[in-house]
Enzyme design. Structure first.
Site, PDB file in Angstrom:
ATOM      1  N   ARG A 188       0.885  -1.178   0.000  1.00  0.00           N
ATOM      2  CA  ARG A 188       0.000   0.000   0.000  1.00  0.00           C
ATOM      3  C   ARG A 188       0.916   1.219   0.000  1.00  0.00           C
ATOM      4  O   ARG A 188       1.678   1.425   0.948  1.00  0.00           O
ATOM      5  CB  ARG A 188      -0.924  -0.005   1.215  1.00  0.00           C
ATOM      6  CG  ARG A 188      -1.678   1.297   1.372  1.00  0.00           C
ATOM      7  CD  ARG A 188      -2.821   1.220   2.347  1.00  0.00           C
ATOM      8  NE  ARG A 188      -3.971   0.548   1.780  1.00  0.00           N
ATOM      9  CZ  ARG A 188      -5.222   0.679   2.218  1.00  0.00           C
ATOM     10  NH1 ARG A 188      -5.496   1.457   3.250  1.00  0.00           N
ATOM     11  NH2 ARG A 188      -6.216   0.032   1.646  1.00  0.00           N
TER      12      ARG A 188
ATOM     13  N   HIS B 174      -7.097   1.003  -6.736  1.00  0.00           N
ATOM     14  CA  HIS B 174      -7.432   0.148  -5.591  1.00  0.00           C
ATOM     15  C   HIS B 174      -8.102  -1.117  -6.140  1.00  0.00           C
ATOM     16  O   HIS B 174      -9.288  -1.354  -5.923  1.00  0.00           O
ATOM     17  CB  HIS B 174      -8.344   0.902  -4.621  1.00  0.00           C
ATOM     18  CG  HIS B 174      -8.383   0.314  -3.244  1.00  0.00           C
ATOM     19  ND1 HIS B 174      -7.659  -0.814  -2.880  1.00  0.00           N
ATOM     20  CD2 HIS B 174      -9.073   0.686  -2.124  1.00  0.00           C
ATOM     21  CE1 HIS B 174      -7.904  -1.097  -1.613  1.00  0.00           C
ATOM     22  NE2 HIS B 174      -8.753  -0.202  -1.130  1.00  0.00           N
TER      23      HIS B 174
ATOM     24  N   GLN C 149     -10.100  -3.616  -3.907  1.00  0.00           N
ATOM     25  CA  GLN C 149     -11.420  -3.106  -3.546  1.00  0.00           C
ATOM     26  C   GLN C 149     -12.416  -3.375  -4.684  1.00  0.00           C
ATOM     27  O   GLN C 149     -13.537  -3.825  -4.460  1.00  0.00           O
ATOM     28  CB  GLN C 149     -11.323  -1.594  -3.272  1.00  0.00           C
ATOM     29  CG  GLN C 149     -12.646  -0.967  -2.892  1.00  0.00           C
ATOM     30  CD  GLN C 149     -13.172  -1.497  -1.569  1.00  0.00           C
ATOM     31  OE1 GLN C 149     -12.470  -1.499  -0.579  1.00  0.00           O
ATOM     32  NE2 GLN C 149     -14.423  -1.961  -1.553  1.00  0.00           N
TER      33      GLN C 149
ATOM     34  N   ASP D  40     -17.164   7.374  -2.176  1.00  0.00           N
ATOM     35  CA  ASP D  40     -15.936   7.244  -1.386  1.00  0.00           C
ATOM     36  C   ASP D  40     -15.683   8.604  -0.738  1.00  0.00           C
ATOM     37  O   ASP D  40     -16.340   9.607  -1.090  1.00  0.00           O
ATOM     38  CB  ASP D  40     -14.769   6.833  -2.303  1.00  0.00           C
ATOM     39  CG  ASP D  40     -13.462   6.601  -1.549  1.00  0.00           C
ATOM     40  OD1 ASP D  40     -13.501   6.442  -0.312  1.00  0.00           O
ATOM     41  OD2 ASP D  40     -12.397   6.587  -2.186  1.00  0.00           O
TER      42      ASP D  40
ATOM     43  N   CYS E 118     -16.519   2.017  -0.195  1.00  0.00           N
ATOM     44  CA  CYS E 118     -15.358   1.166   0.117  1.00  0.00           C
ATOM     45  C   CYS E 118     -14.999   1.201   1.593  1.00  0.00           C
ATOM     46  O   CYS E 118     -14.379   0.276   2.096  1.00  0.00           O
ATOM     47  CB  CYS E 118     -14.169   1.579  -0.740  1.00  0.00           C
ATOM     48  SG  CYS E 118     -13.684   3.296  -0.473  1.00  0.00           S
TER      49      CYS E 118
ATOM     50  N   ARG F   8     -14.195  -8.325   0.904  1.00  0.00           N
ATOM     51  CA  ARG F   8     -12.749  -8.151   0.723  1.00  0.00           C
ATOM     52  C   ARG F   8     -12.031  -9.460   1.077  1.00  0.00           C
ATOM     53  O   ARG F   8     -11.119  -9.883   0.380  1.00  0.00           O
ATOM     54  CB  ARG F   8     -12.224  -7.011   1.618  1.00  0.00           C
ATOM     55  CG  ARG F   8     -12.748  -5.622   1.281  1.00  0.00           C
ATOM     56  CD  ARG F   8     -12.227  -5.136  -0.057  1.00  0.00           C
ATOM     57  NE  ARG F   8     -10.787  -5.173  -0.135  1.00  0.00           N
ATOM     58  CZ  ARG F   8      -9.968  -4.180   0.249  1.00  0.00           C
ATOM     59  NH1 ARG F   8     -10.477  -3.056   0.714  1.00  0.00           N
ATOM     60  NH2 ARG F   8      -8.657  -4.287   0.134  1.00  0.00           N
TER      61      ARG F   8
HETATM   62  N1   CP Z   1     -11.477  -0.013   1.789  1.00  0.00           N
HETATM   63  C1   CP Z   1     -10.215  -0.075   2.278  1.00  0.00           C
HETATM   64  O1   CP Z   1      -9.241  -0.336   1.569  1.00  0.00           O
HETATM   65  O2   CP Z   1     -10.151   0.108   3.618  1.00  0.00           O
HETATM   66  P1   CP Z   1      -8.825   0.245   4.478  1.00  0.00           P
HETATM   67  O3   CP Z   1      -8.196   1.563   4.138  1.00  0.00           O
HETATM   68  O4   CP Z   1      -9.302   0.181   5.901  1.00  0.00           O
HETATM   69  O5   CP Z   1      -7.903  -0.892   4.133  1.00  0.00           O
HETATM   70  N1  NVA Z   2      -9.825   6.963  -1.662  1.00  0.00           N
HETATM   71  C1  NVA Z   2      -9.522   6.514  -0.322  1.00  0.00           C
HETATM   72  C2  NVA Z   2      -9.783   5.045  -0.210  1.00  0.00           C
HETATM   73  C3  NVA Z   2      -9.533   4.455   1.150  1.00  0.00           C
HETATM   74  C4  NVA Z   2      -9.777   2.979   1.179  1.00  0.00           C
HETATM   75  C5  NVA Z   2      -8.080   6.854   0.020  1.00  0.00           C
HETATM   76  O1  NVA Z   2      -7.204   6.651  -0.824  1.00  0.00           O
HETATM   77  O2  NVA Z   2      -7.836   7.319   1.131  1.00  0.00           O
END
Ligand code: CP
Ligand code: NVA
Length: 308
Positions: A107, A134, A137, A227, A267, A295
């Site tokens: 990540r 993502h 997701q 989101d 999400c 997930r």
């Molecule tokens: N939706 C998602 O990726 O959540 P987190 O940021 O908690 O992993």
């Molecule tokens: N768009 C958000 C998604 C979190 C799962 C971010 O990147 O923070």
């Protein structure tokens, strides 16, 4: 593991999986959810690393639990505690970790970091969110739509909000599976133009429409999705974005414009009272917690598929 790249498959964006592979993964995830092959442990004796530059609740915990359920070991790598944080290169880190690990979930902020890591890793790399994508997701989103609506092709999905990483992957996932996607966002906050172009030229794509009016987008929607307005790493723009997006909230009035059996996805994490109201999050139309659960199932199906 031994420096060989033969046959390694990464999952950095939705395009890394064919339409058939996505459909099979969703089928498999639904099977796993139903309790099939509970005692099958394809990751026995295997170790998977998770390197996260940003916070996570769902991605980290669902992957760690999924790896355990498949018989494997997960190792969480905090950037502050490994030498990458002190300047060891991404390339060397990827080469070394590939000698120990059978797969790595990343990540990151820059998407180029995931690409650079994957290009030097000999173990499969999974993108657990970057500033641009993502894809894990999006797999869970597709599974949830399949579960609730029984099909993907021809579904009308309205995404209301920021054209961010989640929206980019949703556009790609829609184009791969024939979902018609309409994005309602303020000018300047559309999904990435290259992603839109590639999605529009995909053989399986349905409609991909960008418009400004959320009610118009919700009008014929089977699924309404949102989101956060301010993604991780955008904290400096928070006030500006909150004012730009104030008319892009999913609330009861907006849902009244959609079909009666519309499902609402997010999400998560949600900023209740900003992009979505409590009333909608907690309504019978909301499938957000099933989506979060999915997930786990989609990631298990993905791990079974990628990790050799
Ligand atoms: N939706 C998602 O990726 O959540 P987190 O940021 O908690 O992993
Ligand atoms: N768009 C958000 C998604 C979190 C799962 C971010 O990147 O923070």
């Amino acid at each position: 593991m031994n420096g060989q790249t033969d046959g390694k498959r990464d999952f950095l964006t939705i395009w890394d999986l064919s339409k058939d592979e996505i459909e099979n993964l969703i089928k498999r995830a639904l099977e796993l959810k139903s309790g099939a092959d509970k005692n099958k442990c394809p990751l026995i004796g295997k170790s998977i690393g998770l390197f996260f530059e940003k916070p996570s609740t769902r991605t980290r915990v669902s992957f760690e639990v999924g790896i355990y359920q498949l018989g494997g070991q997960s190792i969480y790598l905090n950037p502050k505690e490994i030498q990458l944080g002190r300047g060891e290169s991404i390339a060397d880190t990827a080469r070394v970790l590939s000698r120990y690990l059978n797969g790595i979930i990343l990540r990151t902020y820059a998407h180029s970091s995931v690409e650079e890591f994957a290009s030097h890793a000999t173990a499969p790399v999974i993108n657990g969110l970057s500033d641009f994508h993502h894809p894990c997701q999006a797999l869970a989103d597709l599974m949830t739509i399949m579960e609730k609506k029984g099909r993907l092709k021809g579904i009308h999905l309205a995404y209301i909000g920021d054209g961010n990483n989640v929206a980019n992957s949703l556009v790609e996932a829609s184009a791969r599976t024939g979902i018609n996607i309409t994005i309602a966002c303020p000018e300047g906050y559309e999904p990435n133009p290259d992603i839109l172009d590639r999605a529009r030229s995909s053989a399986d794509a349905g409609e991909i429409i960008i418009l400004r009016n959320p009610k118009e987008a919700a009008g014929r929607a089977d699924v309404v999705y949102t989101d956060v307005w301010v993604s991780m790493g955008q904290e400096d723009e928070a006030e500006k974005k909150k004012s730009k997006f104030k008319n892009y909230q999913i609330n009861s009035q907006l849902l009244q414009c959609a079909k009666k059996d519309v499902i609402v996805l997010h999400c998560l994490p949600a900023h209740r009272g900003e992009e979505i109201t409590d009333e909608v999050m907690d309504s019978p139309n909301s499938a957000v917690f099933d989506q979060a659960e999915n997930r786990l199932h989609t990631e298990k199906a993905l791990l079974e598929f990628l990790i050799r």
